[in-house]
Structures are given as C-alpha cells and as structure tokens.
Motif scaffolding. Structure first.
Motif, PDB file in Angstrom:
ATOM      1  N   UNK A 516      92.639 -27.580 -85.069  1.00  0.00           N
ATOM      2  CA  UNK A 516      91.791 -28.778 -84.933  1.00  0.00           C
ATOM      3  C   UNK A 516      92.183 -29.625 -83.729  1.00  0.00           C
ATOM      4  N   UNK A 517      91.213 -29.856 -82.870  1.00  0.00           N
ATOM      5  CA  UNK A 517      91.380 -30.791 -81.754  1.00  0.00           C
ATOM      6  C   UNK A 517      90.004 -31.350 -81.406  1.00  0.00           C
ATOM      7  N   UNK A 518      89.908 -32.080 -80.328  1.00  0.00           N
ATOM      8  CA  UNK A 518      88.638 -32.756 -80.009  1.00  0.00           C
ATOM      9  C   UNK A 518      87.495 -31.778 -79.709  1.00  0.00           C
ATOM     10  N   UNK A 519      87.840 -30.514 -79.489  1.00  0.00           N
ATOM     11  CA  UNK A 519      86.781 -29.546 -79.142  1.00  0.00           C
ATOM     12  C   UNK A 519      86.263 -28.766 -80.336  1.00  0.00           C
ATOM     13  N   UNK A 520      86.845 -29.030 -81.501  1.00  0.00           N
ATOM     14  CA  UNK A 520      86.461 -28.220 -82.665  1.00  0.00           C
ATOM     15  C   UNK A 520      85.776 -29.095 -83.722  1.00  0.00           C
ATOM     16  N   UNK A 521      84.455 -29.107 -83.760  1.00  0.00           N
ATOM     17  CA  UNK A 521      83.782 -29.900 -84.796  1.00  0.00           C
ATOM     18  C   UNK A 521      84.076 -29.355 -86.191  1.00  0.00           C
ATOM     19  N   UNK A 522      84.168 -30.267 -87.147  1.00  0.00           N
ATOM     20  CA  UNK A 522      84.424 -29.855 -88.532  1.00  0.00           C
ATOM     21  C   UNK A 522      83.284 -30.384 -89.402  1.00  0.00           C
ATOM     22  N   UNK A 523      82.665 -29.464 -90.135  1.00  0.00           N
ATOM     23  CA  UNK A 523      81.604 -29.860 -91.060  1.00  0.00           C
ATOM     24  C   UNK A 523      82.260 -29.983 -92.438  1.00  0.00           C
ATOM     25  N   UNK A 524      82.145 -31.158 -93.042  1.00  0.00           N
ATOM     26  CA  UNK A 524      82.806 -31.350 -94.337  1.00  0.00           C
ATOM     27  C   UNK A 524      81.765 -31.721 -95.386  1.00  0.00           C
ATOM     28  N   UNK A 525      81.775 -30.985 -96.490  1.00  0.00           N
ATOM     29  CA  UNK A 525      80.892 -31.361 -97.608  1.00  0.00           C
ATOM     30  C   UNK A 525      81.719 -32.295 -98.481  1.00  0.00           C
ATOM     31  N   UNK A 526      81.366 -33.578 -98.432  1.00  0.00           N
ATOM     32  CA  UNK A 526      82.222 -34.608 -99.026  1.00  0.00           C
ATOM     33  C   UNK A 526      81.422 -35.447-100.003  1.00  0.00           C
ATOM     34  N   UNK A 527      80.828 -34.798-100.982  1.00  0.00           N
ATOM     35  CA  UNK A 527      80.014 -35.546-101.934  1.00  0.00           C
ATOM     36  C   UNK A 527      80.896 -36.196-102.997  1.00  0.00           C
ATOM     37  N   UNK A 528      80.312 -37.183-103.704  1.00  0.00           N
ATOM     38  CA  UNK A 528      81.136 -37.952-104.646  1.00  0.00           C
ATOM     39  C   UNK A 528      81.269 -37.228-105.981  1.00  0.00           C
ATOM     40  N   UNK A 529      82.124 -36.251-105.982  1.00  0.00           N
ATOM     41  CA  UNK A 529      82.393 -35.556-107.234  1.00  0.00           C
ATOM     42  C   UNK A 529      83.877 -35.687-107.552  1.00  0.00           C
ATOM     43  N   UNK A 530      84.363 -34.867-108.493  1.00  0.00           N
ATOM     44  CA  UNK A 530      85.731 -35.023-108.977  1.00  0.00           C
ATOM     45  C   UNK A 530      86.781 -34.972-107.856  1.00  0.00           C
ATOM     46  N   UNK A 531      86.497 -34.261-106.774  1.00  0.00           N
ATOM     47  CA  UNK A 531      87.522 -34.077-105.737  1.00  0.00           C
ATOM     48  C   UNK A 531      87.250 -34.931-104.490  1.00  0.00           C
ATOM     49  N   UNK A 532      86.392 -35.933-104.662  1.00  0.00           N
ATOM     50  CA  UNK A 532      85.948 -36.742-103.530  1.00  0.00           C
ATOM     51  C   UNK A 532      87.119 -37.370-102.759  1.00  0.00           C
ATOM     52  N   UNK A 533      88.042 -38.006-103.490  1.00  0.00           N
ATOM     53  CA  UNK A 533      89.152 -38.714-102.821  1.00  0.00           C
ATOM     54  C   UNK A 533      89.980 -37.750-101.975  1.00  0.00           C
ATOM     55  N   UNK A 534      90.127 -36.542-102.513  1.00  0.00           N
ATOM     56  CA  UNK A 534      90.977 -35.569-101.798  1.00  0.00           C
ATOM     57  C   UNK A 534      90.288 -35.115-100.503  1.00  0.00           C
ATOM     58  N   UNK A 535      88.986 -34.932-100.584  1.00  0.00           N
ATOM     59  CA  UNK A 535      88.265 -34.518 -99.373  1.00  0.00           C
ATOM     60  C   UNK A 535      88.270 -35.662 -98.351  1.00  0.00           C
ATOM     61  N   UNK A 536      88.215 -36.868 -98.866  1.00  0.00           N
ATOM     62  CA  UNK A 536      88.277 -38.050 -97.988  1.00  0.00           C
ATOM     63  C   UNK A 536      89.586 -38.033 -97.184  1.00  0.00           C
ATOM     64  N   UNK A 537      90.681 -37.693 -97.857  1.00  0.00           N
ATOM     65  CA  UNK A 537      91.971 -37.617 -97.142  1.00  0.00           C
ATOM     66  C   UNK A 537      91.913 -36.543 -96.076  1.00  0.00           C
ATOM     67  N   UNK A 538      91.254 -35.415 -96.375  1.00  0.00           N
ATOM     68  CA  UNK A 538      91.119 -34.351 -95.368  1.00  0.00           C
ATOM     69  C   UNK A 538      90.399 -34.884 -94.134  1.00  0.00           C
ATOM     70  N   UNK A 539      89.366 -35.675 -94.377  1.00  0.00           N
ATOM     71  CA  UNK A 539      88.600 -36.205 -93.232  1.00  0.00           C
ATOM     72  C   UNK A 539      89.495 -37.103 -92.372  1.00  0.00           C
ATOM     73  N   UNK A 540      90.319 -37.925 -93.052  1.00  0.00           N
ATOM     74  CA  UNK A 540      91.243 -38.796 -92.293  1.00  0.00           C
ATOM     75  C   UNK A 540      92.154 -37.934 -91.423  1.00  0.00           C
ATOM     76  N   UNK A 541      92.626 -36.835 -91.999  1.00  0.00           N
ATOM     77  CA  UNK A 541      93.547 -35.962 -91.258  1.00  0.00           C
ATOM     78  C   UNK A 541      92.849 -35.325 -90.054  1.00  0.00           C
ATOM     79  N   UNK A 542      91.586 -34.986 -90.254  1.00  0.00           N
ATOM     80  CA  UNK A 542      90.827 -34.366 -89.148  1.00  0.00           C
ATOM     81  C   UNK A 542      90.613 -35.395 -88.038  1.00  0.00           C
ATOM     82  N   UNK A 543      90.226 -36.597 -88.466  1.00  0.00           N
ATOM     83  CA  UNK A 543      89.960 -37.644 -87.466  1.00  0.00           C
ATOM     84  C   UNK A 543      91.229 -38.000 -86.692  1.00  0.00           C
ATOM     85  N   UNK A 544      92.373 -37.964 -87.389  1.00  0.00           N
ATOM     86  CA  UNK A 544      93.643 -38.280 -86.720  1.00  0.00           C
ATOM     87  C   UNK A 544      93.930 -37.272 -85.612  1.00  0.00           C
ATOM     88  N   UNK A 545      93.286 -36.108 -85.671  1.00  0.00           N
ATOM     89  CA  UNK A 545      93.492 -35.071 -84.632  1.00  0.00           C
ATOM     90  C   UNK A 545      92.307 -35.022 -83.662  1.00  0.00           C
TER      91      UNK A 545
END
Ligand code: F6R
Length: 614
Positions: A516-545
């Motif tokens: 993951x870097x600025x040249x690699x787009x990431x598509x995330x399915x982040x709907x509000x279900x049981x694992x929503x918070x965890x996927x949200x953390x993944x997005x933070x990690x992606x954005x940090x990179x």
C-alpha cells in the motif's frame, strides 16, 4: 469457447451464418471462418484472424452463395490465432470441411499415425486431425460420410461439438457432440445448428438439444435423425425455446455488460417470482419440495464452481451455515475433480454455473455422482449440460448473459442460494419464524434497492475516471462482503487488465499492507454491520500510508465517507443480503474504468464466456 453455426435449407446460408456468429462471438473471438457449398457444388472456405466483422469485410467481395454452410468463431487452444488455424478445416481431398468446439486430447498420436500414412497437415490444430481422419476413413474404407464420422469419433478422445460439410453430399450436414454443447434448430424445410440457441431463435423456436455421443444427420427434405456412435437410433425430444431477440440484443446500451448490470433489478424479480409467496411469507423451491428427505437429511454440503460462480458459492456457504447449521465446503471444480475427495451418500453437492457448460464443473458433478452424492445444480442457461447432469436443481432465470464478465448471473446465483438456505432452514427447523419472515421481506425489497444504487451510475463513472491511472488495486471486505471483494477484483482485472486482488480486510496486516502506497487505490466494503469498527480501523491504516480509498458505505455513514476519497452509499438491508447490493457499484466501477481505458468490455482478451475445455 468457440461458437458453431450451421445452416441447410432454402435461403442463402451466408447471411444466416454471419448473424449467428455475431450472436455467438461471446464464446471466442480471435479468428472466424465459414464454409459454403455454392450452386455449382464448389466448396468455398473463407477464414480470417480477428473478429466476425473482419471475416465479413474479407468476404464482402467474394462469392458467398449457397444454401448450406457451416461457420465458426474461435477461442484458440492449439495453435495461435491466425487464418490457417481458424476453422473450418478442410481435408486434403478437398471434399470435407469441419468446425469444432472442444479439444481432441489424443490428436498428436492420431496425427503421427496419419502422417506415417502420407497425410500432410497444414495447421497446428487438433481439429484438422479430425477432418483428415474422417477423410482418410472415408477414402480408404469406401464408407459413407456418417459411417466415416462415427468411426473417427470412436478413435478420438476428448471433448467436441462438430459439424461436417461434404462436397459430395450437398444435401447433408452431420453434427455430433461429446461434452461440448450443440443445438439443432428445426424450421420450415430448413435446419440450423448452434453452440446454443441464440443464433437459431430468430428463425424457429423448435430445437433438439443433442446429448453426449449423439450424431445428428440433417438431410434436406427429411426429418432430423439422431444415432449413437454405433449407428443405433436415439430417440430425441423437440423442445420449444423460450427466448426472444430482445433478450440477446443490446437494447440501446453501448455494451452488453452495462445492459446486464442495469437489468439486475428485473432479473432478481424474475428469479424470485413464483418462489417467494409474499402474502404467506414463504419460499417454495420445487427442488426442495421434490427431494425434501434427501436434502434435509444431508450431513454436509459441498459447493463446486469456477470463477465468479465460485465467489457466489462462498456467499452460499455463509448463508447455508448461518441458517441451516450445516457444514459447507466450497471447492474450485477444477481442483475437486482431481483431489480424490472424500464424498459419501450423505453429502449434497451444489454445482453452480451460469452457462451450465463449464467442463470442470461437469467433471466434478460426474465424480460426485459416481461417489453417491446427491447433486443440485444452480444454472442460468436453460437445457444446458449441467442441469441435465444433476439430480435436481433451480434455474436462476436471469435471461441470457452475453457480456463475457459475469454480472447478473452472480446476483442471480446469490439470490437462489439465499432462497435455498432459507427454505432448507425452514424445513430443518433451524431458523426462527421471525427471522425467516424478516429475511424474505428484505429479499423482496432488493430489486428496488438495486434500482436506487443504479441511479448513482454517473457518480460512479466520475469516480472511475480518477482511478483509471492505477496499475494495481486492492479490494477488502469482511464476512459476507469478503467474496464481494474477490468478485470486485476479478471484474476489474478481467475487463480493464489492471491487476487487482481481493482480501479479507483483516488479512491486510498479514502481507498486502506492504504494497500500500499513494499509487495503490484500495476499495473497501465498509458497511455498518458487526465488523464495522474493525474495517474502520483498516481504513485508518490505509490512509496513514497515503493510499486512496473508495469506500462502499451504509447510507448516511458520514464517518467513513469523510475518511474515504470517494464513497458510494448502499441502501440498508439484512447483512446476509448485502452482497446483492455491494456488488453493483463494483461491477460499475470495473465497467467504467475499462471504458475509460478504451478496452473491449464485452470481449476481453483471452477470455471466453463458456469454458467448455479444461
Ligand atoms: C467471470 C466469469 C467466469 C465464470 C467462470 C464459470 O466474469 O464469468 O469466471 O464465472 O468461467 O463459468 P460458469 O458460471 O458458466 O460455470
């Protein structure tokens, strides 16, 4: 893989053959050819590299007369796509022309034997071996065409649908099949041949679906005769096909793929029609009613499929395990057939296939049946080989899918799997009435919600423009949306040739994060279900990179929308049905990126719609 068309009748064959090839071009499109017997009895063969339009341009100023002919559009197996390897292949006598779909596995041995007898070959194909063999049998044994074809077919090992034209028998076409589909159309004093019914329906709705080891003798002025390889008469049914031209044409859309994406709300309505009784809040699948005992007593379910259908199978596993509390295994059919799987008579094997012709899935079914399992087919193409090879099944009823990248068949398969899981769970008593009724109601609402999503088409097109530059994509999802991530990535690579991988979001940290870097787009399915918070953390990690995120979010979710570079909102539904909605924007994203890159969306390179070879 490879499209076959034939005509014998009272009209000019060529326009019918060319139109038929265009309808079958989804099966292969690297070269094409036609063989005609003209009024003088001369055999004329025209072949070109490229698409059917290239063949048409090549033939434009040539003699294309005659009321009998065969034509072919190729997906290369043996020998590169060029005009020599294109079909029809003509025997050295100059009398016979053949078209073939499939693979002759022992072609090299037969070729060596014929070469030893002085036969000279001109192409690199397995198909030429077959026509030279028929010719050799006919001339050395002094037998008629039918006998020569039968004897030759006794010798070959492999999969084939063939049609043979003989200069010395201008009123006859011989067609035969083994493991590759072939349909004979019966008109008024005319006959048609097709790999499927699509080139035929414009002229007649009466067809014969040939079975394995059937040889059809189509003779002017006579009824079609079907025999087996031993010349024993085979009884055959004439079936009425329920297809219309609008279903196999683009209807104003620039591509079949886009048309099929937009058809999904109607397709899903057709798929559940007559199966969900909304007043009684009940699902009735005839396969489950007819085989209740066998299905409810299953100890394990094994789903076999390939490609997109395999992704639908992964969703099916979650649905069946959640509602039926039955263990489910999902296998690639191609691996299953060679894995010596442990199967018992208590197992139910579900075979998923849009085309109903996939060679690996057919072989997996055969193996499962041999070992005593009960086999349930979920297919789209009516009358195809898989529905005929299974004990029971359900059609998905989404209409013909012509775009090579599967779209509406995927959502149709998931819909049937959802109905199957719920209906079976109801019979097994593993779902509460409250949940059963609630999920049925949600399933009924899916078509309208899909419609709402499709209205975001322009927005998705705008998003896709920004991401067309990318060379790699990552798709992440969890739970029910993990197979959606896989499917989104597959769609993108198939039609835009951009490398894309799907991962369960939590796996990101175990490897893919390194990419993951600025040249690699990431598509995330982040709907509000049981694992929503965890996927949200993944997005933070992606954005940090510094990667750009395209998020599929629940309607009204500002948190993810603000974090992501682009967000597409999904209407809310039951978690188990989310794949039916989340898939739509990913199909559109792939479609618009491919269009922006100028790719041939409906006929992507190297692919074919129906994979009838291993
Ligand atoms: C992808 C695609 C293929 C098919 C696979 C199985 O868009 O269409 O991956 O899903 O070849 O085909 P069927 O479902 O016809 O058995």
């Amino acid at each position: 893989m490879c499209g076959i068309v034939g005509y014998l009748g009272k009209r000019d064959a060529y326009p019918i053959l060319i139109k038929g090839l265009k309808r079958l071009e989804y099966r292969g499109y690297d070269s094409a050819g036609v063989a005609l017997l003209d009024e003088q009895g001369d055999l004329r063969v025209y072949k070109t590299k490229g698409k059917v339009a290239d063949l048409e341009a090549y033939v434009a100023d040539k003699n294309a007369g005659g009321t009998v002919g065969i034509a072919h559009t190729r997906w290369a197996t043996h020998g590169e796509p060029n005009s020599t390897n294109a079909h029809p292949h003509v025997a050295n006598s100059g009398n016979l022309a053949i078209i073939h779909n499939g693979i002759i596995e022992n072609y090299a041995v037969i070729k060596r034997q014929l070469e030893a007898k002085g036969v000279v070959f001109h192409s690199q194909t397995d198909t030429e071996v077959l026509v030279q063999l028929i010719d050799y049998v006919q001339t050395t044994r002094q037998v008629d065409l039918l006998t020569a074809v039968r004897i030759a077919l006794h010798t070959v090992i492999g999969a084939y649908a063939i049609a043979v034209l003989d200069k010395n028998n201008p009123d006859v076409l011989i067609a035969a099949r083994k493991s590759s589909p072939l349909v004979v159309g019966i008109g008024d004093e005319e006959f048609f041949l097709g790999s499927d019914a699509s080139p035929i329906i414009e002229y007649t709705d009466r067809v014969i679906y040939l079975n394995d080891q059937d040889v059809a003798v189509i003779r002017r002025g006579h009824d079609v005769e079907v025999v087996d390889f031993y010349n024993e008469k085979v009884e055959h049914d004439i079936t009425r096909v329920n297809l219309n031209l609008a279903q196999i044409e683009k209807g104003g859309f620039p591509h079949f793929m886009l048309k099929e994406i937009y058809e999904q709300p109607d397709c899903l309505r057709d798929c559940v029609r007559g199966r969900i009784n909304s007043e009684a809040n009940h699902i009735a699948l005839s396969a489950i009613i007819d085989h209740k005992e066998r299905l409810t007593k299953a100890r394990r379910i094994i789903i076999v499929a390939c490609g997109t259908s395999w992704h639908a199978g992964l969703i099916g596993k979650q649905l069946i395990e959640q509602y039926c509390q039955l263990p489910v295994q999902v296998e690639y059919a191609s691996e299953f057939r060679y894995s010596n799987p442990v199967i018992s008579e208590h197992d139910v094997v579900i075979a998923l296939s849009q085309s109903g012709e996939t060679a690996d899935t057919l072989a997996a079914i055969e193996l499962a049946r041999e070992r005593g399992a009960f086999v349930y087919g979920i297919c789209n193409a009516i009358g195809a080989s898989i529905p005929r090879a299974t004990h029971t099944g359900s059609y998905i009823h989404v209409g013909p899918e012509i775009g090579v990248a599967s779209t509406k068949a995927f959502t149709g398969q998931v819909t049937v799997l959802a109905m199957l899981a719920l209906a079976l769970a109801w019979e097994r008593g593993t779902v509460s009435e409250e949940e059963y009724v609630r999920v049925i109601a949600a399933l009924n609402e899916i078509p309208d919600k899909m419609q709402e999503l499709l209205e975001q088409g322009e927005k998705i097109r705008d998003i896709s423009r920004i991401f067309t530059y990318a060379r790699n994509f990552l798709y992440l999802g969890r739970g029910y949306n993990y197979p959606v991530a896989l499917e989104g990535a597959l769609k993108l690579k198939e039609i835009s040739y951009i490398h894309a991988e799907g991962y369960p979001a939590a796996e990101m940290k175990h490897g893919p994060i390194a990419l993951i870097d600025e040249e690699m787009p990431v598509v995330v399915i982040a709907t509000q279900n049981a694992l929503y918070e965890k996927v949200l953390s993944n997005i933070q990690e992606i954005k940090a990179r510094h990667a750009r995120v395209i998020a599929i979010v629940s309607k009204g979710d500002d948190t993810v929308s603000q974090l992501a570079d682009a967000a597409i909102e999904l209407p809310s539904t039951e978690e188990c049905l989310e794949p039916l909605l989340a898939t739509i924007p990913l199909q559109m994203l792939a479609y618009y990126i491919a269009v922006c890159k100028g790719k041939d969306v409906d006929q992507p390179r190297n692919l074919a719609k129906s994979v009838t070879v291993e």
